[in-house]
Scaffold this motif. Structure first.
Motif: not given
Length: 135
Positions: A12-24, A49-62
């Motif tokens: 979920a982190i690498t996919a930027g799937d905030v809804d799944t992350l929140r549920s975990l 934390n979700l904002r941070t993880l979403r930012w990572l998934s949007r700003n890091l290729e691969g």
């Protein structure tokens, strides 16, 4: 062992799937990161934390976790990994980290993350540049 939970969390982190992350995350979960300051770091609630993880998934290729090793703990698990990806200009990012994850009722109640703070310098520089561009 909480292998399935840990795998879903990383996916979920690498996919930027905030809804799944929140549920975990368990209600009231806290995430602590090592660093400077009182107590040697900083604690975040789930939404920060979700904002941070979403930012990572949007700003890091691969964006990916490699060299993942996990061991069970009585109330969770410990995970060592290397986070890797590339910045928008193509520069590589590599951060070695260790997570101590506490699980309650099948959900993540607490994470204590110890990461190579020098490895995250390029991410901090990118975030600062983005903030400056918006100002």
């Amino acid at each position: 062992m909480h292998q399935e939970l840990a795998d879903r969390f990383i996916g979920a982190i690498t996919a930027g799937d905030v809804d799944t992350l929140r549920s975990l995350y368990a209600p009231g979960a806290l995430i602590w990161h090592n660093g400077p300051g009182e107590g040697g770091g900083e604690e975040q609630g789930v939404e920060d934390n979700l904002r941070t993880l979403r930012w990572l998934s949007r700003n890091l290729e691969g964006f990916r976790y490699e060299e993942v090793r996990r061991d069970p703990l009585p109330d969770g698990y410990v995970q060592r990994h290397v986070l890797r990806g590339n910045l928008p200009g193509g520069d590589p990012v590599e951060i070695a980290a260790c997570l101590f994850v506490t699980v309650d009722g099948g959900r993540i109640a607490r994470i204590e993350e110890y990461a190579d703070t020098r490895g995250s310098d390029p991410l901090r520089a990118l975030a600062a540049a983005q903030r400056a561009a918006r100002a």
